[in-house]
Motif scaffolding. Structure first.
Motif, mmCIF file in Angstrom:
data_model
loop_
_atom_site.group_PDB
_atom_site.id
_atom_site.type_symbol
_atom_site.label_atom_id
_atom_site.label_comp_id
_atom_site.label_asym_id
_atom_site.label_seq_id
_atom_site.Cartn_x
_atom_site.Cartn_y
_atom_site.Cartn_z
ATOM 1 N N MET A 25 -31.185 -14.785 -30.192
ATOM 2 C CA MET A 25 -31.075 -14.228 -28.842
ATOM 3 C C MET A 25 -32.358 -14.472 -28.046
ATOM 4 S SD MET A 25 -28.068 -12.956 -28.345
ATOM 5 C CE MET A 25 -28.423 -12.095 -26.835
ATOM 6 N N ALA A 26 -33.508 -14.393 -28.724
ATOM 7 C CA ALA A 26 -34.791 -14.623 -28.042
ATOM 8 C C ALA A 26 -34.884 -16.062 -27.523
ATOM 9 C CB ALA A 26 -35.950 -14.325 -28.992
ATOM 10 N N ILE A 27 -34.428 -17.024 -28.326
ATOM 11 C CA ILE A 27 -34.455 -18.435 -27.908
ATOM 12 C C ILE A 27 -33.533 -18.649 -26.705
ATOM 13 C CG2 ILE A 27 -33.830 -20.780 -28.592
ATOM 14 C CD1 ILE A 27 -34.735 -20.013 -31.456
ATOM 15 N N ILE A 28 -32.334 -18.077 -26.785
ATOM 16 C CA ILE A 28 -31.370 -18.235 -25.688
ATOM 17 C C ILE A 28 -31.912 -17.632 -24.395
ATOM 18 C CG2 ILE A 28 -29.095 -17.511 -24.853
ATOM 19 C CD1 ILE A 28 -28.154 -17.653 -27.798
ATOM 20 N N SER A 29 -32.448 -16.416 -24.478
ATOM 21 C CA SER A 29 -32.934 -15.750 -23.264
ATOM 22 C C SER A 29 -34.188 -16.427 -22.711
ATOM 23 C CB SER A 29 -33.189 -14.269 -23.530
ATOM 24 O OG SER A 29 -34.109 -14.102 -24.575
ATOM 25 N N SER A 30 -35.069 -16.936 -23.604
ATOM 26 C CA SER A 30 -36.268 -17.641 -23.124
ATOM 27 C C SER A 30 -35.894 -18.899 -22.353
ATOM 28 C CB SER A 30 -37.177 -18.011 -24.301
ATOM 29 O OG SER A 30 -37.625 -16.856 -24.981
ATOM 30 N N ALA A 31 -34.782 -19.504 -22.736
ATOM 31 C CA ALA A 31 -34.347 -20.728 -22.061
ATOM 32 C C ALA A 31 -33.579 -20.451 -20.777
ATOM 33 C CB ALA A 31 -33.479 -21.551 -23.010
ATOM 34 N N THR A 32 -32.886 -19.301 -20.716
ATOM 35 C CA THR A 32 -31.987 -19.052 -19.573
ATOM 36 C C THR A 32 -32.578 -18.129 -18.507
ATOM 37 O OG1 THR A 32 -30.943 -17.285 -20.871
ATOM 38 C CG2 THR A 32 -29.878 -19.451 -20.895
ATOM 39 N N LEU A 33 -33.395 -17.152 -18.894
ATOM 40 C CA LEU A 33 -33.921 -16.198 -17.909
ATOM 41 C C LEU A 33 -34.721 -16.855 -16.786
ATOM 42 C CD1 LEU A 33 -34.955 -13.030 -19.982
ATOM 43 C CD2 LEU A 33 -33.120 -13.248 -18.309
ATOM 44 N N PRO A 34 -35.543 -17.885 -17.050
ATOM 45 C CA PRO A 34 -36.258 -18.525 -15.936
ATOM 46 C C PRO A 34 -35.337 -19.140 -14.884
ATOM 47 C CG PRO A 34 -37.304 -19.095 -18.019
ATOM 48 C CD PRO A 34 -36.018 -18.394 -18.352
ATOM 49 N N HIS A 35 -34.086 -19.445 -15.261
ATOM 50 C CA HIS A 35 -33.138 -19.963 -14.278
ATOM 51 C C HIS A 35 -32.617 -18.842 -13.378
ATOM 52 C CE1 HIS A 35 -32.995 -24.013 -15.971
ATOM 53 N NE2 HIS A 35 -32.951 -23.452 -17.181
ATOM 54 N N ILE A 36 -32.559 -17.619 -13.929
ATOM 55 C CA ILE A 36 -32.133 -16.476 -13.111
ATOM 56 C C ILE A 36 -33.294 -15.985 -12.251
ATOM 57 C CG2 ILE A 36 -31.205 -14.123 -13.186
ATOM 58 C CD1 ILE A 36 -29.915 -14.816 -15.863
ATOM 59 N N PHE A 37 -34.494 -15.891 -12.858
ATOM 60 C CA PHE A 37 -35.700 -15.446 -12.146
ATOM 61 C C PHE A 37 -36.763 -16.538 -12.269
ATOM 62 C CE2 PHE A 37 -33.727 -11.687 -14.178
ATOM 63 C CZ PHE A 37 -33.312 -11.009 -13.037
ATOM 64 N N PRO A 38 -36.837 -17.447 -11.327
ATOM 65 C CA PRO A 38 -37.806 -18.555 -11.433
ATOM 66 C C PRO A 38 -39.259 -18.124 -11.645
ATOM 67 C CG PRO A 38 -36.218 -19.003 -9.698
ATOM 68 C CD PRO A 38 -35.947 -17.602 -10.158
ATOM 69 N N PRO A 39 -39.750 -17.006 -11.047
ATOM 70 C CA PRO A 39 -41.146 -16.622 -11.312
ATOM 71 C C PRO A 39 -41.407 -16.165 -12.753
ATOM 72 C CG PRO A 39 -40.353 -15.605 -9.274
ATOM 73 C CD PRO A 39 -39.166 -16.162 -9.978
ATOM 74 N N LEU A 40 -40.343 -15.804 -13.484
ATOM 75 C CA LEU A 40 -40.499 -15.336 -14.864
ATOM 76 C C LEU A 40 -40.487 -16.552 -15.795
ATOM 77 C CD1 LEU A 40 -40.705 -12.664 -16.547
ATOM 78 C CD2 LEU A 40 -38.239 -12.859 -16.892
#
Length: 712
Positions: free
Chosen positions: A425-440
């Motif tokens: 889950m950590a790998i998936i979220s690290s790859a996808t969250l920056p697409h939802i929040f570009p500054p993150l």
């Protein structure tokens, strides 16, 4: 030599009795007396033993505890409680424990279901306490996403309507307007990591350390009592009381709706103590929800809210308002953060931070001390016996603990499963969250996930000791850390709020899961069924909560606006925390920083005094965190909650037994009735149906001017 027949008694007690037989007549009388005492103790233990009551009932396998009817009921109740939590999120931010209501309503619905099937001869599986526990777990997990999802705090704080209330950091890179798609995706990405983070620690927390988890224990006692003949009768009466007050609350909310055709209209704007007090937000707003919340919350919380309202709106803000033109420009709008609104918001934030930091240090200290004590002082023999695969008949461990431990250890959840789940889950979220929040950025997320398991353990352990989840405090740490790291020129405000969401979801779901493990341990529900029901409930919440929030967002055009029906106060608080972390103290009006220091230190000192004087005196000293809430909102809800507290206090004095038995049911009915009215009122608003009447209250002179104007 006589043998001891007592279950769970050590053999050396029997040996002592047999030795005294050899000593003559007087000692024989002592022996007989001792045997009688032992017999009385055995009978008393048997009476107190919960598991002896259920000994004749077979515990179903963990898959049989997960029934279709349980999840159907959980879904219905999850929707109901999500509306309630969402309403409270967007009004006061004070959310009471709904575990009792979830357990009670779950019992009622499934019991009714099974009775109907039993009469028709179609009942294949009886309703058990394990299934009741699954329902309660699933409902609380589902509605809990409405809190940890940040719909009243960090997530709504990203919206433009909140950002435009401040002149700082309201550029597009620091704004993310709500949309159903990304909200659901975000929650599915971050809401499950906390579940995997503490699964390997369940035996250590529940069995080895024997942590209390007061809410989980209380819920387990409630569910166990429901499934006894006496408890079932009481539960029916409690459900009737809940139904009566649910109906009253729903119909009263429906009646009030007819008089709310404009802003500041209706009974909610009734100037109970006069128009001047109303201007300073002192009035009773006729809300059954807040009265019910006041009946559930401790008396000290309600009094603290009222004290905070008197201190702020009764004393401080009128004095600061007299400095208009000196401390801040006289021509500012009431909602401008460089004016009076800034003082009320940032001083409240200072108190919240002071209280949160103090309790964080205190709970962390207790956690470390408890760990040290558990690891160095515990009895290895007792741990070995408790950790055994099956309870030993001669063990000194109580019978209930033996049975519960045996089942708790039988249905293992492999540690490798938890580790793989967390890393995946950590790998998936690290790859996808920056697409939802570009500054993150992805490396911010990796750092959070490296620290999160330790913080999740601390929160789960501290919650087991104190019943106090510090999820918001851990989220605040992420706001300041990641926000400052990102910087103001790279969307630091949005990055801080998103990081807060990631951290809050992990530590909140971790402590919730461990509470549920404790409940399952005491009701003989399998840890596997607890984990699965928590996962399913969380998945439900990831869809239900965004949909309910989206309904609010579309139905109420002034959502998040100060002074409206749903001001979303904590959204403003969290966003301004993020601004403070990124841009420093430049956002504060004149002398506000000095006052913030005073109230920050004051919150720490008050907490220290409360801990120093002992419980008997501390119950008369207000709680800073509760005092801070009215600083921004006013005291209207505090008056409602104090009324609820007064009703319960008088009821307790008149008939304590009935108050204890029916107080939570009455409070739940009051909360649920008005809470569920928000569903039809939202649908009416979306359909364009407006209330027909606006009931307003005017001063005599103002009314005369209105009459003259209308006459002309």
């Amino acid at each position: 030599m006589e043998r001891s027949t007592s279950t769970g008694k050590p053999n050396h007690a029997a040996a002592e009795n047999s030795i005294t037989v050899l000593d003559g007549g007087g000692d024989k009388r002592k022996q007989t007396k001792k045997k009688n005492q032992d017999k009385e103790e055995e009978e008393e233990e048997a009476e107190l033993s919960v598991e002896r009551i259920f000994e004749s009932k077979e515990v179903p396998p963990w898959r049989s505890q997960l029934t279709v009817r349980a999840f159907v009921v959980s879904f219905v109740l999850g929707v109901l409680f999500t509306f309630i939590v969402m309403k409270l999120n967007l009004t006061t931010g004070i959310i009471p424990s709904l575990n009792v209501s979830a357990g009670l309503l779950g019992f009622f619905f499934v019991k009714t279901w099974t009775k109907l099937l039993e009469k028709s001869g179609l009942l294949n599986q009886p309703f058990t306490r394990q299934e009741n526990t699954v329902i309660q777990t699933c409902v609380v997990a589902s509605s809990g996403i409405a809190f940890s999802g940040g719909f009243g705090s960090y997530l709504f704080g990203m919206a433009e309507v909140v950002a435009k209330q401040s002149t700082e950091a309201n550029d597009p890179q620091n704004i993310k307007n709500p949309a159903l798609g990304w909200m659901i995706g975000f929650l599915f990405i971050v809401s499950f990591l906390g579940l995997f983070s503490v699964v390997p620690l369940r035996k250590i927390m529940i069995i080895d350390f024997k942590l209390i988890y007061p809410s989980g224990t209380a819920t387990a006692h409630l569910i166990n009592s429901f499934h006894t003949p006496q408890g079932a009768k009481l539960a029916k009466k409690q459900v009737r009381a809940l139904g009566k007050f649910f109906s009253f609350s729903f119909l009263w909310a429906f009646f009030q709706w007819f008089f709310t055709a404009g802003d500041s209209c209706g009974f909610a704007s009734f100037p109970t103590f006069g128009l001047k007090a109303y201007e300073n937000r002192f009035y009773f707003d006729f809300s059954p929800t807040y009265v019910g919340v006041g009946m559930i919350c401790p008396h000290l919380i309600n009094i603290s809210l009222l004290v905070g309202g008197i201190l702020s709106w009764g004393i401080m803000w009128p004095l600061i308002q007299n400095k208009k033109g000196h401390w801040y420009p006289a021509d500012l709008s009431p909602s401008n953060l460089h004016g009076l609104q800034g003082y009320s918001l940032f001083i409240g934030i200072a108190m919240i931070l002071g209280d949160g930091l103090y309790n964080f240090v205190k709970v962390l200290g207790r956690t470390l001390f408890g760990l040290y004590h558990q690891l160095t002082k515990r009895d290895p023999e007792s741990v070995r016996q408790v950790g055994a695969r099956s309870p030993t008949p001669n063990s000194s461990i109580p019978y209930d603990d033996q049975r519960r431990t045996q089942l708790f250890l039988k249905d293992e959840i492999p540690a490798c499963f938890a580790v793989v789940g967390y890393v995946g889950m950590a790998i998936i979220s690290s790859a996808t969250l920056p697409h939802i929040f570009p500054p993150l950025k992805w490396y911010y997320i990796v750092v959070i996930y490296l620290c999160a398991p330790t913080l999740a353990f601390c929160n789960a352990y501290g919650c087991g000791l104190t019943d106090w989840s510090l999820a918001s405090t851990y989220g605040t740490l992420a706001i300041f850390t990641i926000g400052a790291w990102a910087g103001s020129s790279h969307g630091g405000v949005l990055a801080g709020l998103a990081a807060c969401g990631v951290m809050m979801n992990i530590v909140s779901t971790a402590s919730d899961l461990m509470q549920d493990f404790k409940t399952g341990y005491m009701t003989m529900a399998s840890p596997r069924s607890m984990f699965v029901s928590q996962v399913i409930g969380t998945a439900m919440g990831c869809v239900i909560s965004p949909c309910v929030f989206w309904l609010f967002f579309k139905a109420f055009h002034n959502l998040g606006v100060p002074g409206s029906a749903y001001p979303g106060p904590y959204a403003t608080v969290f966003r301004n925390m993020s601004i403070l972390g990124v841009e420093g103290f430049s956002a504060l009006p004149k002398h506000c920083l000095t006052l913030c220091y005073v109230f920050f230190i004051g919150a720490v000192v008050i907490n220290a005094i409360r801990d120093a004087v002992g419980k008997d005196i501390a119950k008369y000293i207000p709680i800073p965190m509760a005092m801070a809430i009215p600083f921004y909102l006013g005291s209207y809800f505090a008056i409602d909650m104090c009324l609820g507290s007064l009703i319960l206090f008088i009821w307790t004095k008149i008939d304590k037994a009935k108050a204890d038995a029916f107080g939570p049911a009455v409070a739940s009915g009051l909360i649920c009735g008005e809470g569920i009215w928000t569903l039809p009122s939202s649908i009416l608003a979306l359909a364009g149906v407006q209330p027909p009447i606006c009931m307003k209250f005017l001063a005599r002179k103002t009314n005369a001017k209105v009459d003259v104007f209308l006459g002309s």
